[in-house]
Design a protein around this motif. Structure first.
Motif, PDB file in Angstrom:
ATOM      1  N   TYR A 207      33.594  41.219  44.651  1.00 16.38           N
ATOM      2  CA  TYR A 207      32.333  41.845  45.047  1.00 16.38           C
ATOM      3  C   TYR A 207      31.119  41.413  44.228  1.00 16.38           C
ATOM      4  O   TYR A 207      30.011  41.889  44.486  1.00 16.38           O
ATOM      5  CB  TYR A 207      32.480  43.367  44.999  1.00 16.38           C
TER       6      TYR A 207
ATOM      7  N   ASN B 114      34.850  46.458  52.467  1.00 15.65           N
ATOM      8  CA  ASN B 114      33.806  46.194  51.486  1.00 15.65           C
ATOM      9  C   ASN B 114      32.678  47.213  51.514  1.00 15.65           C
ATOM     10  O   ASN B 114      31.881  47.297  50.575  1.00 15.65           O
ATOM     11  CB  ASN B 114      33.214  44.799  51.698  1.00 15.65           C
TER      12      ASN B 114
ATOM     13  N   ASN C  16      38.715  42.984  41.996  1.00 15.39           N
ATOM     14  CA  ASN C  16      37.561  43.580  42.668  1.00 15.39           C
ATOM     15  C   ASN C  16      36.248  43.047  42.107  1.00 15.39           C
ATOM     16  O   ASN C  16      35.281  42.850  42.850  1.00 15.39           O
ATOM     17  CB  ASN C  16      37.585  45.108  42.538  1.00 15.39           C
TER      18      ASN C  16
ATOM     19  N   THR D 132      28.472  39.716  46.467  1.00 21.89           N
ATOM     20  CA  THR D 132      27.765  40.703  47.274  1.00 21.89           C
ATOM     21  C   THR D 132      26.691  41.403  46.461  1.00 21.89           C
ATOM     22  O   THR D 132      25.543  41.539  46.903  1.00 21.89           O
ATOM     23  CB  THR D 132      28.751  41.743  47.828  1.00 21.89           C
TER      24      THR D 132
END
Length: 372
Positions: free
Chosen positions: A210, A181, A206, A213
């Motif tokens: 992500y 990551n 993806n 995050t």
């Protein structure tokens, strides 16, 4: 040696204006024969018990920079303080150097994040692309900041500023420090260091992997033009079914609603639209839509339906749509109709030319700029 240093050479008290895409301007407003300076070094005391995740991340990144730039020393290094100042506009900050404190004032999370990264850039010399450019660093004992130095950010000219982590095949197969990551994390950090506030965190899986995050780092989430509402693509969810809205409208709607539900607690600019699976015109999979009128009517209806789903969850939600490829041609010819408050994203042809993108053998090169 103390956190309060006296410099022998005459220096100026300064007011520094930065941000908004311009370089800093230093304006001398007072001169002293001796200027007191505070010291930043490895022993600088950072704020504790910060609860906001974006500020937590930026503080951690700044501490990492301190440990990389500054050598171990017994000298005290002053204190970094954060204070809320509601008179400042969103995303703006002020840095003020005292005798033994560096005070960062802001009114929101991104104001603090940008201010912390400005400390890294201005006083430590860490550039926004340090990670990608393998920036070399010279280790030193500390950095003196003249007392009375004020750094004031300026407002940005563009409200939403970001980039799209796209075609990320190499990025997604690269591990840094054995972490898959970390390349994505560093892409998001670089964007924040540059003053960005929005990201499409990837394509397909993806993007889903992500987006949390990116959101926790303070970024607004938005979506690939072929993945409306950040929902799973029909072909991924139902690989054995034909990806045709005319046959499976409820399945498409369920995917859209699931996308909304998964991002309810994030800051999102909701991408709405309708393209075919695999980033192509939807009528490649559903040939009954064989005229511009039919194609535009369906896309317009589905955009309105997605818009209503979003607004049912949050009446203040911001929506956007990509005028890309075939949709640009439909829009210019008057077959595509959008709610008035939807942000239009004007796309180039993939080579930097602001015309519609080629679709197979169709290359009408429709101008892709808004009317003046």
């Amino acid at each position: 040696m103390t956190a309060c240093q006296r410099n022998a050479a005459p220096l100026s008290k300064e007011v520094v204006h930065t941000g908004g895409g311009g370089r800093a301007v230093l304006t001398p407003i007072m001169r002293f024969k001796r200027v007191i300076a505070m010291l930043l070094n490895r022993n600088t005391i950072f704020p504790a018990a910060v609860t906001a995740k974006p500020i937590q991340y930026a503080l951690g990144a700044l501490r990492r920079d301190f440990d990389r730039i500054f050598a171990a020393t017994a000298a005290p290094g002053g204190r970094l303080l954060l204070t809320i100042n509601h008179t400042l506009a969103a995303e703006q900050y002020t840095l003020t150097a005292g005798t033994d404190t560096l005070l960062l004032s802001a009114s929101d999370d991104l104001g603090f994040v940008y201010g912390l990264f400005e400390i890294s850039r201005r006083f430590l010399g860490v550039q926004p692309f340090w990670f990608w450019n393998d920036q070399p660093f010279t280790v030193r004992e500390g950095e003196k900041i003249p007392v009375g130095t004020v750094v004031e950010s300026k407002s940005y000219k563009v409200k939403y500023r970001g980039w799209f982590v796209n075609d990320e095949t190499l990025l997604s197969h690269w591990k840094v420090e054995r972490r898959a990551n970390l390349p994505f994390v560093m892409a998001f950090e670089t964007l924040l260091r540059l003053g960005g506030n929005m990201v499409i965190p990837g394509t397909g899986k993806n993007a889903v992997l992500y987006r949390r995050t990116a959101a926790d780092m303070g970024l607004i989430i938005t979506h690939h033009h072929a993945e409306p509402l950040g929902a799973e693509m029909f072909a991924q969810a139902y690989p054995d079914l034909e990806p045709m809205y005319s046959k499976y409208p409820e399945k498409f709607r369920a995917l859209w609603q699931a996308g909304i539900d998964a991002q309810k607690d994030m800051r999102v600019i909701w991408n709405i639209g309708f393209r075919g699976q695999g980033d192509k015109p939807f009528w490649d999979d559903d040939p009954q839509y064989d005229t511009p009128e039919k194609r535009g009517a369906l896309i317009s209806a589905l955009i309105k339906e997605q818009y209503d789903l979003v607004k049912a969850n949050d009446k203040h939600a911001v929506c956007c749509t990509n005028l890309y490829g075939e949709t640009m041609e439909l829009y210019k010819d008057g077959f595509l109709h959008l709610p008035e408050d939807v942000i239009k994203i004007w796309a180039d042809n993939g080579y930097g030319k602001m015309v519609s993108r080629r679709q197979g053998n169709s290359n009408p090169r429709v101008p892709a700029l808004p009317p003046r």
